[in-house]
Design a protein around this motif. Sequence first.
Motif, PDB file in Angstrom:
ATOM      1  N   SER A 470      37.812   1.937 -89.291  1.00 14.17           N
ATOM      2  CA  SER A 470      36.616   2.436 -89.953  1.00 14.17           C
ATOM      3  C   SER A 470      35.424   2.255 -89.038  1.00 14.17           C
ATOM      4  O   SER A 470      35.391   1.341 -88.202  1.00 14.17           O
ATOM      5  CB  SER A 470      36.381   1.701 -91.282  1.00 14.17           C
ATOM      6  N   ARG A 472      32.598   1.497 -90.236  1.00 20.34           N
ATOM      7  CA  ARG A 472      31.742   0.504 -90.887  1.00 20.34           C
ATOM      8  C   ARG A 472      32.386  -0.872 -90.780  1.00 20.34           C
ATOM      9  O   ARG A 472      33.531  -1.074 -91.181  1.00 20.34           O
ATOM     10  CB  ARG A 472      31.525   0.866 -92.356  1.00 20.34           C
ATOM     11  N   ASP A 475      34.109  -2.595 -93.897  1.00 22.56           N
ATOM     12  CA  ASP A 475      35.344  -2.118 -94.506  1.00 22.56           C
ATOM     13  C   ASP A 475      36.533  -2.987 -94.115  1.00 22.56           C
ATOM     14  O   ASP A 475      36.639  -3.446 -92.970  1.00 22.56           O
ATOM     15  CB  ASP A 475      35.631  -0.678 -94.076  1.00 22.56           C
ATOM     16  N   THR A 516      42.140  -6.321-101.018  1.00 22.59           N
ATOM     17  CA  THR A 516      41.466  -5.368-101.904  1.00 22.59           C
ATOM     18  C   THR A 516      41.533  -5.882-103.330  1.00 22.59           C
ATOM     19  O   THR A 516      42.636  -6.148-103.842  1.00 22.59           O
ATOM     20  CB  THR A 516      42.123  -3.977-101.836  1.00 22.59           C
TER      21      THR A 516
END
Length: 589
Positions: A470, A472, A475, A516
Amino acid sequence: MKFSASSSAWGAIAAALLAVFSVHAFSQTPRIDKEVPGNAVTAKGGLEQFTRVLIRELNSIGFEVTRGYPHLWTMEDCDLTFAVTLNCYANNPASPYVLAAVQPWPEEFVDPATTNVYGKTRPGYSSTYRLDPREAIVIFGRMPPPGKYMGLQSYVFSHEWVVPEGDSVHRSGYPWITDALQGGRDRFKDSNMVHYLFSTLARHEGRVQSFSSVSNSINNVVMDGDDAGASFGEIRYFVVTPDQAMDSGVRSALQRLGVSKDHVFTEQIARHFVRPGEPPGGKLGPLGLDRHAPDFLTGLRYAMPDSQQAANAWRSRLPLTVLRVRESPFSPRPAQPFFEIAADVRDAVDEGFLSDDLDALVNAVRDRAVGGPWNLAVLEAPTMGQAPIMGNVEVWLGHFGPYCRDIGENCLGDGQDASYFFMPPQPLDSGQVYAVIGTLGIRTGNATYNGLSINDASRLKGVGNVPDRSSRSSDSVLDGSASSYRGAVANHDQFFVHFFTRDCDTISGLADGACTSITHKMVPPAIDVTAPGHPHLHGFFTAGLRSYVMPGTARGPTTTYTRDPETGALRYQRGQLPPVVLAFKPRVQ
């Protein structure tokens, strides 16, 4: 030839066309000696003007034409899809799909059960269609901006099926052909998944959901040829047809208007779609517009863009044209079907040499989870056969379009561009923690990109995605997620480790950020009786690992297995190593 003409050049051509039209009062079809500029859609009215010219050209050779339009099918549209199908088909949450919405022919049967099945469409349009044996769906326009993947593919959405009377399997609530539970297809029989794999279409007891492939997809590798990346952002043309004469007629019309044949791609819907070296599955069809004929859908998928902003801008405009073209129903010409098309051969980098490293990594993850301060105990892991692994859908469930149609199975949108490992549904609401551990295709040479999806099992809906990388820093990604185990595992950079639980804060430090949290919004709790979906699967999730397009090929990687002659169990032979799933639960104090 790569398109490079300027917008002003296209404007000049458009002006010339208008002049021709005004002189001849549309009594003749104009001819263009030059190639249509690839960036014509940037000119005001460019794509629209070309569309009008093409329609007139097709009309001039006796074809009927209606206009459709492209529309998005998103995660949010699952609400409408589930209302019709009780299934969201494990949609890939990494990106929405672009579907072709078309107008029906006057004599075409329009099934009210499929209204808005893939998102709300305009009145008089549908995302599914029956197929005249002498017609084509034509899609063209600007391709999306650069990214890792784009591809177009058509599927059979549903077809008729006669449920044998007295079939004991059918009476028991399982699939309606006993043979469907043989040869490894019973792997999910007791995992609450069977109703997704074998189901009728709403209000049609004799019609089954299929979502099964009919041909090789036309992806960016196919479009690019020897010039990788050349098709992104350029104009390309697609002809989806079961008829050789329609293919020739549409292609000839495009070429007379200056379109290079190298930019036109045909998806042949043949009577037989076969794997090389294997007997063909059942014949597709018979095609037709009546209520008994199979119906289809055609979509384009675009994923992992280089620029999310540019991707969003493209999706907001969808600079694509959809036409439905057919021979006049009064024409005496018989259909000229494509008889057979072979599925492209798939290969893989053999990961067998990493088998011992995978075992070592699994042991290291287990030891850290149990021996650390998180107070976790090992649970019996979800299994496919005898091993705690994610199952390869193509191998373990036999998901290949014609074979699914042979037994009335729902193929869940099978394709040849990716491998797909899937975990049976697992509960979340008692503090369970799951670790998915596997090889990373972008590192082993088996994938252009990887994605680890999270699915709400109660609707088989993709609700989240963990990418390989990613832009970012915040992430969670797969690449590098096994680095904290470098002391215990050789080649740790070839693997990923990712955790799933309701609240990742409860295992802070164990996952090193590779976790997650599956919220109640993503997967409703088991006690929520008002949530949509199958109630018995509330509080359950599944995970799926996708590996898209093996570098150097046009298709996804594959895995081969051998079958134990005594037990019938499938054993890994070569290709991608199946990911392993570990399950934990807080210890009772």
